[in-house]
Scaffold this active site. Structure first.
Site, mmCIF file in Angstrom:
data_model
loop_
_atom_site.group_PDB
_atom_site.id
_atom_site.type_symbol
_atom_site.label_atom_id
_atom_site.label_comp_id
_atom_site.label_asym_id
_atom_site.label_seq_id
_atom_site.Cartn_x
_atom_site.Cartn_y
_atom_site.Cartn_z
ATOM 1 N N GLU A 42 34.034 46.130 41.709
ATOM 2 C CA GLU A 42 33.025 45.136 41.249
ATOM 3 C C GLU A 42 31.782 45.710 41.061
ATOM 4 O O GLU A 42 31.270 45.667 40.029
ATOM 5 C CB GLU A 42 32.714 43.999 42.177
ATOM 6 C CG GLU A 42 34.202 43.187 42.416
ATOM 7 C CD GLU A 42 34.620 43.562 43.815
ATOM 8 O OE1 GLU A 42 35.384 42.670 44.457
ATOM 9 O OE2 GLU A 42 34.846 44.831 44.191
ATOM 10 N N CYS A 101 34.046 41.380 48.517
ATOM 11 C CA CYS A 101 33.774 41.606 50.182
ATOM 12 C C CYS A 101 32.167 41.041 50.167
ATOM 13 O O CYS A 101 31.681 40.396 49.293
ATOM 14 C CB CYS A 101 33.661 43.249 50.334
ATOM 15 S SG CYS A 101 32.398 44.069 49.650
#
Length: 170
Positions: free
Chosen positions: A64, A95
């Site tokens: 990401e 996360c």
């Protein structure tokens, strides 16, 4: 380099993102995670990212983060919203670090496949997030679509584990 394909459905875009994760394992270029940023209006691909933590020796090089960095560099902005409405698709639920980056990036929609539980089941530590992190993003105008093609993405994680892939920060 332009990547073309039929990205008209969310499932097609997520399938592409999961293939990025699969290729990252196959090419032995990093961990079992992929991400892509698309324009919400025309579904044009803006940037891709794969997890390169181990080969780059950098704990922040998650898929990401890589996709966000490349998208912002491409548009020469730190706020993607200045250039339109963009979505981030990830092969796994973000996360704690990647969750934190989403609001600051200018992303308007987040979709993910596998869950943190799937990643943690093979040994990854996803970190602490707000218990209702989806509602927290929604408060900031970011919509979330969970678990698109979850089984397919969870299998990528299992494949990585079976191939003795490096589980860092576990």
């Amino acid at each position: 380099m332009r990547i073309h394909g039929d990205f008209s459905t969310l499932e097609a875009r997520m399938g592409f993102t999961i293939k990025l994760a699969q290729q990252n394992i196959k090419q032995q270029t990093g961990g079992p995670f992929g991400a892509a940023i698309f324009d919400l209006k025309n579904h044009q691909l803006l940037a891709v990212g794969v997890n390169i933590v181990v080969p780059s020796h950098n704990s922040t090089n998650h898929a990401e983060m890589t996709a966000i960095i490349l998208a912002q560099a491409s548009l020469q902005t730190f706020n993607l919203a200045e250039h339109g409405d963009f979505e981030l698709l990830t092969s796994c639920e973000p996360c704690a670090m990647c969750f934190g980056a989403v609001p600051w990036s200018g992303i308007k929609h987040l979709a993910y496949a596998a869950t943190s539980t799937d990643a943690e089941s093979i040994g990854f530590d996803e970190g602490a997030k707000h218990p209702d992190w989806i509602a927290e993003l929604k408060k900031r105008g970011i919509n979330v679509t969970p678990e698109i093609l979850r089984d397919k993405a969870a299998q990528v994680l299992k494949d990585y584990q079976q191939q003795s892939g490096t589980i860092y920060n576990g």
